[in-house]
Scaffold this active site. Sequence first.
Site, PDB file in Angstrom:
ATOM      1  N   ARG A 173       0.535  -1.136   0.150  1.00 56.49           N
ATOM      2  CA  ARG A 173      -0.037   0.226   0.167  1.00 56.49           C
ATOM      3  C   ARG A 173       1.198   1.166   0.032  1.00 56.49           C
ATOM      4  O   ARG A 173       0.790   2.212  -0.981  1.00 56.49           O
ATOM      5  CB  ARG A 173      -0.845   0.280   1.014  1.00 56.49           C
ATOM      6  CG  ARG A 173      -2.166  -1.009   1.115  1.00 56.49           C
ATOM      7  CD  ARG A 173      -3.367  -0.722   2.131  1.00 56.49           C
ATOM      8  NE  ARG A 173      -3.961  -1.715   2.315  1.00 56.49           N
ATOM      9  CZ  ARG A 173      -4.000  -2.851   3.304  1.00 56.49           C
ATOM     10  NH1 ARG A 173      -3.363  -2.497   4.387  1.00 56.49           N
ATOM     11  NH2 ARG A 173      -4.796  -3.850   3.222  1.00 56.49           N
TER      12      ARG A 173
ATOM     13  N   ASP B 225      -6.022  -8.023  -6.742  1.00 60.30           N
ATOM     14  CA  ASP B 225      -5.266  -7.873  -5.445  1.00 60.30           C
ATOM     15  C   ASP B 225      -7.171  -8.519  -5.064  1.00 60.30           C
ATOM     16  O   ASP B 225      -7.835  -8.204  -3.932  1.00 60.30           O
ATOM     17  CB  ASP B 225      -5.221  -7.323  -4.283  1.00 60.30           C
ATOM     18  CG  ASP B 225      -4.951  -7.950  -3.316  1.00 60.30           C
ATOM     19  OD1 ASP B 225      -4.882  -9.119  -2.708  1.00 60.30           O
ATOM     20  OD2 ASP B 225      -5.574  -6.937  -2.369  1.00 60.30           O
TER      21      ASP B 225
ATOM     22  N   CYS C 141      -3.182 -14.194  -3.518  1.00 58.53           N
ATOM     23  CA  CYS C 141      -2.932 -14.850  -2.554  1.00 58.53           C
ATOM     24  C   CYS C 141      -3.030 -15.891  -2.572  1.00 58.53           C
ATOM     25  O   CYS C 141      -3.692 -17.001  -0.842  1.00 58.53           O
ATOM     26  CB  CYS C 141      -3.481 -14.110  -1.837  1.00 58.53           C
ATOM     27  SG  CYS C 141      -5.299 -13.849  -1.912  1.00 58.53           S
TER      28      CYS C 141
ATOM     29  N   PHE D  96     -11.045  -5.559  -6.318  1.00 60.62           N
ATOM     30  CA  PHE D  96     -11.142  -6.189  -5.145  1.00 60.62           C
ATOM     31  C   PHE D  96     -10.935  -5.396  -3.911  1.00 60.62           C
ATOM     32  O   PHE D  96      -9.645  -5.191  -3.150  1.00 60.62           O
ATOM     33  CB  PHE D  96     -10.876  -7.369  -5.267  1.00 60.62           C
ATOM     34  CG  PHE D  96     -10.396  -8.093  -6.576  1.00 60.62           C
ATOM     35  CD1 PHE D  96     -11.395  -9.204  -6.575  1.00 60.62           C
ATOM     36  CD2 PHE D  96     -10.162  -8.238  -7.124  1.00 60.62           C
ATOM     37  CE1 PHE D  96     -12.043  -9.800  -7.560  1.00 60.62           C
ATOM     38  CE2 PHE D  96     -10.274  -8.758  -8.863  1.00 60.62           C
ATOM     39  CZ  PHE D  96     -11.290  -9.543  -8.601  1.00 60.62           C
TER      40      PHE D  96
ATOM     41  N   SER E 100     -17.973  -6.372  -4.805  1.00 59.93           N
ATOM     42  CA  SER E 100     -18.712  -6.784  -4.661  1.00 59.93           C
ATOM     43  C   SER E 100     -19.713  -6.924  -3.746  1.00 59.93           C
ATOM     44  O   SER E 100     -20.606  -7.078  -3.454  1.00 59.93           O
ATOM     45  CB  SER E 100     -18.504  -8.497  -5.332  1.00 59.93           C
ATOM     46  OG  SER E 100     -17.585  -9.475  -3.955  1.00 59.93           O
TER      47      SER E 100
HETATM   48  N1  SAH Z   1      -7.447  -4.957  -1.195  1.00 58.69           N
HETATM   49  C1  SAH Z   1      -8.121  -5.132  -0.200  1.00 58.69           C
HETATM   50  C2  SAH Z   1      -7.835  -7.004   0.027  1.00 58.69           C
HETATM   51  C3  SAH Z   1      -9.372  -7.218  -1.217  1.00 58.69           C
HETATM   52  S1  SAH Z   1      -9.823  -8.668  -0.255  1.00 58.69           S
HETATM   53  C4  SAH Z   1      -7.184  -4.521   1.158  1.00 58.69           C
HETATM   54  O1  SAH Z   1      -5.978  -4.557   0.845  1.00 58.69           O
HETATM   55  O2  SAH Z   1      -7.778  -4.523   2.209  1.00 58.69           O
HETATM   56  C5  SAH Z   1     -10.850  -9.515  -1.946  1.00 58.69           C
HETATM   57  C6  SAH Z   1     -11.663  -9.018  -2.534  1.00 58.69           C
HETATM   58  O3  SAH Z   1     -12.555  -9.222  -3.144  1.00 58.69           O
HETATM   59  C7  SAH Z   1     -13.051  -8.945  -0.642  1.00 58.69           C
HETATM   60  O4  SAH Z   1     -13.352  -7.458  -0.433  1.00 58.69           O
HETATM   61  C8  SAH Z   1     -14.696  -9.239  -1.610  1.00 58.69           C
HETATM   62  O5  SAH Z   1     -15.343  -9.152  -1.369  1.00 58.69           O
HETATM   63  C9  SAH Z   1     -14.206  -9.544  -2.984  1.00 58.69           C
HETATM   64  N2  SAH Z   1     -14.139 -10.070  -3.789  1.00 58.69           N
HETATM   65  C10 SAH Z   1     -14.192 -11.088  -3.705  1.00 58.69           C
HETATM   66  N3  SAH Z   1     -15.259 -11.807  -5.523  1.00 58.69           N
HETATM   67  C11 SAH Z   1     -15.274 -10.395  -5.726  1.00 58.69           C
HETATM   68  C12 SAH Z   1     -15.549 -10.839  -7.547  1.00 58.69           C
HETATM   69  N4  SAH Z   1     -15.806 -11.447  -8.472  1.00 58.69           N
HETATM   70  N5  SAH Z   1     -15.458  -9.265  -7.640  1.00 58.69           N
HETATM   71  C13 SAH Z   1     -15.497  -8.094  -7.462  1.00 58.69           C
HETATM   72  N6  SAH Z   1     -15.107  -7.860  -6.113  1.00 58.69           N
HETATM   73  C14 SAH Z   1     -15.108  -9.368  -5.327  1.00 58.69           C
END
Ligand code: SAH
Length: 382
Positions: free
Chosen positions: A197, A286, A326, A213, A236
């Site tokens: 970050r 991510d 991850c 995400f 989402s």
């Molecule tokens: N980058 C974030 C962590 C991401 S965790 C940080 O720095 O805190 C992954 C995220 O992807 C979650 O919030 C989950 O709600 C979202 N997610 C999972 N599948 C998804 C999809 N198909 N489309 C959009 N978001 C999604």
Amino acid sequence: MARRHPWIYDAAVARLDGRARPGDTVTVLSDGGKVLGKAAWSPESKIRARMWSFDPDAVIDHAFFKRAVAASVARRQAHPALAGQDGVRLIHGESDGLPGVVVDRFGPVVVMQLTSAGADKWREAIVAALVQATGCEAVYERSDSDVRGREGLEPVTGCVHGELPAALTIVEHGIRMEVDVVGGHKTGFYLDQRDNRRMTRELSAGRRVLNCFCYTGGFSLQALAGGAESVLSIDSSAPALATGARNLALNPTLDAARATWREADVFTALRELRDAGERFDLIILDPPKFAPSAAHAERAARAYKDINLLGFRLLNPGGLLMTYSCSGGIGVELFHKIVAGAAADAGVDGRILHRLSAAPDHPVGLSVPEGEYLKGLCCQVG
Ligand code: SAH
């Protein structure tokens, strides 16, 4: 075993002398009868035993956990990049010598996740050791990970020491973030991305940023702090986005007019952005774990390829793609191959500027290479 790997698979166990209930400590012997150390017994799991110690004379008792927890906490305090952090992972399972134990600290609150029968059995000792080593106000248990099922363990959540404060926030690189330890993902916040970050912040000046995400906006807010021209954040999860918007409000120095939050499926949203002719200068991908184990690798590889290909296509010349996996089931080399294949299929020339990984409070034990779950690349195109 000889290489000090802490897992013993069912097929490697010739026999169990006597009886052991789930989580009981067993003495591990080699074929030749040499004592190799002490382990926790997991009769329901394919990983039949996890080593607590490679010392043949080790005694696994309250004092063992007191020492192991204190040592892990002290390692964080001794690291200059971790010592002053509000949010820090105190115990990272196998890589800190405590299989099945994950502990994050958020200010005065410690969140604990126990995922193995052995860790579950020693709950009380671990909690007492945490309270003593950290002086925390509360310990909250979030043992609701799916992997507990493989050990035959039920989910357990709730306060096991003290009381949670009404609201909990941490400051990461100068940005205040809400942490929902009860309802948030995992322990409430993704601490492993802390260093990445900061890099996003350093690379964001004047850029149009797309954060896919985004969860509660960790990358988005750092991008704004770094002077991004605009930040579109997609997830989402409506509750995660609502927290993201609240986080933005918690940081009045940031220009809220530059931020947009969109509730959408990223796979669909990327196509819509492409069809609308949108372009960005920095894209963050991510996603959640597409491949929890090697068995899911092929399907996961297709999903990674898809979003990375679309990401590359949406970049302006000189643009940056910060892309992560991850998934334990996708190794570093395979991830590089997928991203390179995505660039080739997108018809762009690109180069890797930075290879990224989890922050140092998520160490990788030298004997536990599968601990290297988070890998990322910062690629530049054009
Ligand atoms: N980058 C974030 C962590 C991401 S965790 C940080 O720095 O805190 C992954 C995220 O992807 C979650 O919030 C989950 O709600 C979202 N997610 C999972 N599948 C998804 C999809 N198909 N489309 C959009 N978001 C999604």
